[in-house]
Design a protein around this motif. Structure first.
Motif, PDB file in Angstrom:
ATOM      1  N   LEU A 111      12.413   2.401  -7.075  1.00 42.59           N
ATOM      2  CA  LEU A 111      11.247   1.322  -6.808  1.00 42.59           C
ATOM      3  C   LEU A 111      11.827  -0.160  -6.471  1.00 42.59           C
ATOM      4  CD1 LEU A 111       8.521   2.322  -9.428  1.00 42.59           C
ATOM      5  CD2 LEU A 111       8.639   2.671  -6.981  1.00 42.59           C
ATOM      6  N   SER A 112      12.857  -0.475  -7.468  1.00 40.29           N
ATOM      7  CA  SER A 112      13.607  -1.796  -7.258  1.00 40.29           C
ATOM      8  C   SER A 112      14.384  -1.865  -5.840  1.00 40.29           C
ATOM      9  CB  SER A 112      14.522  -1.929  -8.482  1.00 40.29           C
ATOM     10  OG  SER A 112      15.176  -3.180  -8.046  1.00 40.29           O
ATOM     11  N   GLU A 113      15.140  -0.805  -5.653  1.00 37.85           N
ATOM     12  CA  GLU A 113      15.871  -0.554  -4.318  1.00 37.85           C
ATOM     13  C   GLU A 113      14.577  -1.023  -3.002  1.00 37.85           C
ATOM     14  OE1 GLU A 113      19.079   1.951  -1.785  1.00 37.85           O
ATOM     15  OE2 GLU A 113      18.039   2.789  -3.521  1.00 37.85           O
ATOM     16  N   CYS A 114      13.603  -0.204  -3.085  1.00 40.38           N
ATOM     17  CA  CYS A 114      12.505  -0.413  -1.892  1.00 40.38           C
ATOM     18  C   CYS A 114      12.186  -1.823  -2.030  1.00 40.38           C
ATOM     19  CB  CYS A 114      11.355   0.444  -2.350  1.00 40.38           C
ATOM     20  SG  CYS A 114      11.632   2.501  -2.282  1.00 40.38           S
ATOM     21  N   VAL A 115      11.858  -2.425  -2.807  1.00 41.60           N
ATOM     22  CA  VAL A 115      11.502  -3.842  -3.039  1.00 41.60           C
ATOM     23  C   VAL A 115      12.593  -4.693  -2.367  1.00 41.60           C
ATOM     24  CG1 VAL A 115      10.523  -5.803  -4.302  1.00 41.60           C
ATOM     25  CG2 VAL A 115       9.743  -3.537  -4.643  1.00 41.60           C
ATOM     26  N   GLN A 116      13.620  -4.604  -3.171  1.00 40.20           N
ATOM     27  CA  GLN A 116      14.881  -5.175  -2.629  1.00 40.20           C
ATOM     28  C   GLN A 116      15.324  -5.230  -1.147  1.00 40.20           C
ATOM     29  OE1 GLN A 116      16.039  -7.713  -4.498  1.00 40.20           O
ATOM     30  NE2 GLN A 116      14.943  -7.338  -6.225  1.00 40.20           N
ATOM     31  N   ASP A 117      15.040  -3.792  -0.712  1.00 42.19           N
ATOM     32  CA  ASP A 117      15.252  -3.678   0.719  1.00 42.19           C
ATOM     33  C   ASP A 117      14.543  -4.614   1.594  1.00 42.19           C
ATOM     34  OD1 ASP A 117      17.554  -2.033   0.420  1.00 42.19           O
ATOM     35  OD2 ASP A 117      16.327  -0.226   0.428  1.00 42.19           O
ATOM     36  N   PHE A 118      13.069  -4.494   1.308  1.00 47.20           N
ATOM     37  CA  PHE A 118      12.147  -5.355   1.869  1.00 47.20           C
ATOM     38  C   PHE A 118      12.180  -6.590   1.732  1.00 47.20           C
ATOM     39  CE2 PHE A 118       8.186  -7.597   2.377  1.00 47.20           C
ATOM     40  CZ  PHE A 118       7.492  -6.733   3.489  1.00 47.20           C
ATOM     41  N   TYR A 119      12.903  -7.379   0.755  1.00 43.70           N
ATOM     42  CA  TYR A 119      12.982  -8.732   0.685  1.00 43.70           C
ATOM     43  C   TYR A 119      14.403  -9.123   1.600  1.00 43.70           C
ATOM     44  CZ  TYR A 119      10.558  -9.259  -3.871  1.00 43.70           C
ATOM     45  OH  TYR A 119       9.665  -9.447  -4.648  1.00 43.70           O
ATOM     46  N   GLU A 145       0.883  -1.194  -0.078  1.00 38.84           N
ATOM     47  CA  GLU A 145       0.129  -0.101   0.019  1.00 38.84           C
ATOM     48  C   GLU A 145       0.780   1.087  -0.226  1.00 38.84           C
ATOM     49  OE1 GLU A 145      -2.524  -0.407   3.308  1.00 38.84           O
ATOM     50  OE2 GLU A 145      -3.919  -1.721   2.354  1.00 38.84           O
ATOM     51  N   SER A 146       1.876   1.346   0.768  1.00 41.61           N
ATOM     52  CA  SER A 146       2.781   2.486   0.673  1.00 41.61           C
ATOM     53  C   SER A 146       3.527   2.691  -0.759  1.00 41.61           C
ATOM     54  CB  SER A 146       4.009   2.138   1.664  1.00 41.61           C
ATOM     55  OG  SER A 146       4.911   1.281   1.383  1.00 41.61           O
ATOM     56  N   MET A 147       3.574   1.708  -1.496  1.00 38.97           N
ATOM     57  CA  MET A 147       4.102   1.608  -2.901  1.00 38.97           C
ATOM     58  C   MET A 147       3.274   2.537  -3.708  1.00 38.97           C
ATOM     59  SD  MET A 147       7.411   0.386  -3.197  1.00 38.97           S
ATOM     60  CE  MET A 147       7.680  -0.120  -4.773  1.00 38.97           C
ATOM     61  N   ALA A 148       2.208   2.355  -3.336  1.00 39.75           N
ATOM     62  CA  ALA A 148       1.192   3.022  -4.266  1.00 39.75           C
ATOM     63  C   ALA A 148       1.527   4.731  -4.289  1.00 39.75           C
ATOM     64  CB  ALA A 148      -0.271   2.829  -4.002  1.00 39.75           C
ATOM     65  N   CYS A 149       2.128   5.260  -3.211  1.00 42.91           N
ATOM     66  CA  CYS A 149       2.301   6.478  -3.042  1.00 42.91           C
ATOM     67  C   CYS A 149       3.803   6.991  -3.605  1.00 42.91           C
ATOM     68  CB  CYS A 149       2.532   7.032  -1.612  1.00 42.91           C
ATOM     69  SG  CYS A 149       1.070   6.642  -0.741  1.00 42.91           S
ATOM     70  N   LYS A 150       4.348   5.986  -4.447  1.00 42.08           N
ATOM     71  CA  LYS A 150       5.707   6.168  -4.847  1.00 42.08           C
ATOM     72  C   LYS A 150       5.892   5.855  -6.257  1.00 42.08           C
ATOM     73  CE  LYS A 150       7.835   4.456  -0.484  1.00 42.08           C
ATOM     74  NZ  LYS A 150       8.783   3.631   0.243  1.00 42.08           N
ATOM     75  N   ARG A 151       4.733   6.163  -7.013  1.00 45.91           N
ATOM     76  CA  ARG A 151       4.669   6.034  -8.597  1.00 45.91           C
ATOM     77  C   ARG A 151       5.648   7.100  -9.200  1.00 45.91           C
ATOM     78  NH1 ARG A 151      -1.829   5.365  -9.203  1.00 45.91           N
ATOM     79  NH2 ARG A 151      -2.128   3.296  -7.915  1.00 45.91           N
ATOM     80  N   ASP A 152       5.959   8.157  -8.586  1.00 43.66           N
ATOM     81  CA  ASP A 152       6.891   9.047  -9.257  1.00 43.66           C
ATOM     82  C   ASP A 152       8.114   8.763  -9.212  1.00 43.66           C
ATOM     83  OD1 ASP A 152       4.570  10.440 -10.047  1.00 43.66           O
ATOM     84  OD2 ASP A 152       4.593  11.805  -8.356  1.00 43.66           O
ATOM     85  N   LEU A 153       8.593   7.954  -8.490  1.00 48.12           N
ATOM     86  CA  LEU A 153       9.988   7.332  -8.139  1.00 48.12           C
ATOM     87  C   LEU A 153      10.510   6.487  -9.502  1.00 48.12           C
ATOM     88  CD1 LEU A 153      10.168   5.968  -4.553  1.00 48.12           C
ATOM     89  CD2 LEU A 153      10.943   8.357  -5.455  1.00 48.12           C
ATOM     90  N   GLY A 154      11.842   6.689  -9.947  1.00 49.48           N
ATOM     91  CA  GLY A 154      12.208   6.145 -10.871  1.00 49.48           C
ATOM     92  C   GLY A 154      12.177   4.542 -10.614  1.00 49.48           C
ATOM     93  N   ALA A 155      12.441   3.770 -11.736  1.00 48.29           N
ATOM     94  CA  ALA A 155      12.647   2.203 -11.741  1.00 48.29           C
ATOM     95  C   ALA A 155      13.611   1.729 -10.679  1.00 48.29           C
ATOM     96  CB  ALA A 155      12.842   1.630 -13.004  1.00 48.29           C
ATOM     97  N   ASP A 156      14.840   2.315 -10.668  1.00 47.01           N
ATOM     98  CA  ASP A 156      15.804   1.859  -9.812  1.00 47.01           C
ATOM     99  C   ASP A 156      15.655   2.002  -8.269  1.00 47.01           C
ATOM    100  OD1 ASP A 156      17.218   1.048 -11.975  1.00 47.01           O
ATOM    101  OD2 ASP A 156      18.521   3.196 -12.217  1.00 47.01           O
TER     102      ASP A 156
END
Length: 492
Positions: free
Chosen positions: A182-190, A169-180
């Motif tokens: 967004l990837s860093e956010c997901v990989q940090d969570f992993y 749900e928090s990622m929905a507020c980060k749509r303006d971020l670049g792909a890298d």
């Protein structure tokens, strides 16, 4: 085609697939030959260095501004507003960094704010999807239910679901971020989640991997529309470029790539068709792991085709050119977008080792080879390569050898091809006769019009108006006609 003493096939050393830092994991072309672990370290170091440089630059500019302010306003009343100290700039930087704190700090600690109800089943109190989830597509709803059912068997399942749902749900507020980013956010969570699971399961990697696979399926099914081929990237442009490139290479034959596959063998042909189907099907999947599964199935069909043809196990030198041939025949949709999606959001452990990582690394190598394909790679001169690319020349197909027993389908196919060739010649003859007939009809029409015009000129048509006359003017017995009848009245 130029033939040397020995045809040079496509060769990639096994060491070329590994990380260039020598860690032993598989590298990736998109990561400059590094594995996901080394790439993240390099990326974080580069980013940290950039932050330090920005910090130093901002500090220097602030000092210069303060000095200029002091020089230009000497003697001015002290009541004027002062420039904000640089400490506030550091404070903003600290707040920015604090957004990336560990999202699972209280991972295994039950929340005190939402105690479970007395009549609820332990472990199920917080496993009910929010109302927003029910508005997702059917596939998302099904994946959520499956994820909840899986977590019910785990002791920390409730907290895992809460953290995953909060993160998506928090990622929905980060749509303006670049792909890298967004990837860093997901990989940090992993990474954070994996570390917690490693501690909880005391190093049981298989158990941790099974949980991480389900977490990835749930999260990426929900985030697919936001993170696949985002507008902030040029993935779509790269997709179109690769598709155009593959279409331009439609003339490349199996002999040019030195592919050890004989498609006249029915079993081999069936494996080739299945491999093409699997690599095309990759685009229909939403989860990175499912896309990797399609690549793995495709690769196994390729190995089976090579093994059936050569009657022995296939080698890496046989596999890569065959994979290139399959990609050229399939021209998979959104190929670059799918590769980038897997690279950015797949569980990194799957790309670093195992058969999924090996096959995915080969796929990236195959796409890179296609993008840089030249005449030397196909044993052609530069002039021949350009002639083929421009469509001014086409490869000479070898004469069909006598069909071995059991290849009736291919014999029938060759007969039909010959029949089609004959029909093409006959059609050309019919079209030529039709064009001659059309020309003759045009000449005949022009001749008839000329003759009619000549007759009209020699014998012009004269039209005389008819003489006016009264009705029955020629009737000489009009006087002998009886008088008209008169109506008579009869008394009733």
């Amino acid at each position: 085609m130029s033939h040397g003493p020995e045809r040079r096939g496509i060769h990639v050393d096994q060491s070329e697939l590994l990380c260039t830092k020598g860690c032993g994991f598989y590298g990736n072309v998109a990561w400059q030959g590094l594995c996901s672990k080394c790439w993240r370290e390099e990326y974080q170091q580069t980013r940290h260095k950039q932050i330090q440089e920005d910090h130093a630059l901002a500090e220097r500019l602030q000092m210069e501004e303060e000095a200029a302010y002091a020089n230009n306003h000497q003697g001015v009343a002290q009541s004027q507003p002062a420039i904000a100290p640089f400490s506030k700039f550091e404070e903003r930087k600290t707040k920015e960094k604090s957004r990336k704190v560990n999202t699972v700090t209280k991972f295994f600690t039950p929340s005190a704010k939402t105690p479970p109800k007395k009549d609820s089943v332990p472990g199920e109190a917080q496993l009910t999807p929010s109302p927003s989830v029910s508005r997702k597509p059917l596939e998302t709803d099904r994946t959520t239910r499956e994820f909840i059912d899986f977590l019910k068997t785990l002791k920390p399942g409730r907290e895992i679901f809460k953290q995953c749902r909060a993160f998506t749900e928090s990622m929905a507020c980060k749509r303006d971020l670049g792909a890298d980013e967004l990837s860093e956010c997901v990989q940090d969570f992993y990474q954070n989640l994996s570390d917690r699971l490693q501690t909880h399961y005391k190093g049981s990697s298989e158990r941790v991997e099974s949980v991480m696979d389900e977490v990835e399926r749930y999260m990426m099914t929900r985030l697919y529309d936001e993170v696949f081929c985002p507008e902030t990237t040029d993935d779509e442009k790269k997709d179109l470029a690769v598709q155009k490139r593959i279409r331009a290479l439609h003339w490349v034959t199996i002999e040019m790539l030195c592919v050890p596959v004989d498609e006249e063998i029915p079993e081999v042909s069936d494996n080739v068709v299945k491999a093409i189907t699997d690599v095309i099907e990759m685009d229909s999947k939403r989860v990175p792991r499912d896309k990797l599964t399609c690549i793995t199935r495709c690769s196994k069909h390729i190995f089976n085709a090579i093994k059936t043809t050569k009657k022995e196990a296939a080698s890496a030198d046989d596999f890569l050119p065959t994979l290139i041939y399959i990609i050229l025949k399939a021209n998979p949709p959104r190929l670059q977008s799918n590769i980038q999606y897997i690279t950015r959001f797949c569980n990194p452990s799957r790309l670093m080792s195992g058969e999924d990582g090996y096959y995915f690394t080969n796929l990236c190598c195959a796409v890179a080879f296609i993008e840089k394909l030249d005449g030397q790679s196909l044993n052609l001169s530069a002039e021949e390569f350009e002639l083929h690319m421009s469509g001014q020349a086409s490869p000479q197909r070898p004469q069909a050898a006598p069909s071995p027993p059991g290849s009736a389908a291919f014999s029938e196919m060759n007969e039909r091809l010959d029949m089609l060739t004959g029909l093409g010649v006959r059609q050309e003859r019919v079209m030529e006769g039709a064009r001659r007939l059309e020309s003759d009809l045009i000449d005949w029409r022009d001749g008839v019009e000329h003759k009619v015009q000549d007759v009209l000129e020699r014998f012009p048509l004269e039209m005389h108006p008819p003489a006016s006359s009264a009705i029955d003017a020629d009737n000489v017995e009009n006087d002998l006609l009886p008088p008209p009848l008169q109506p008579q009245l009869f008394a009733g």
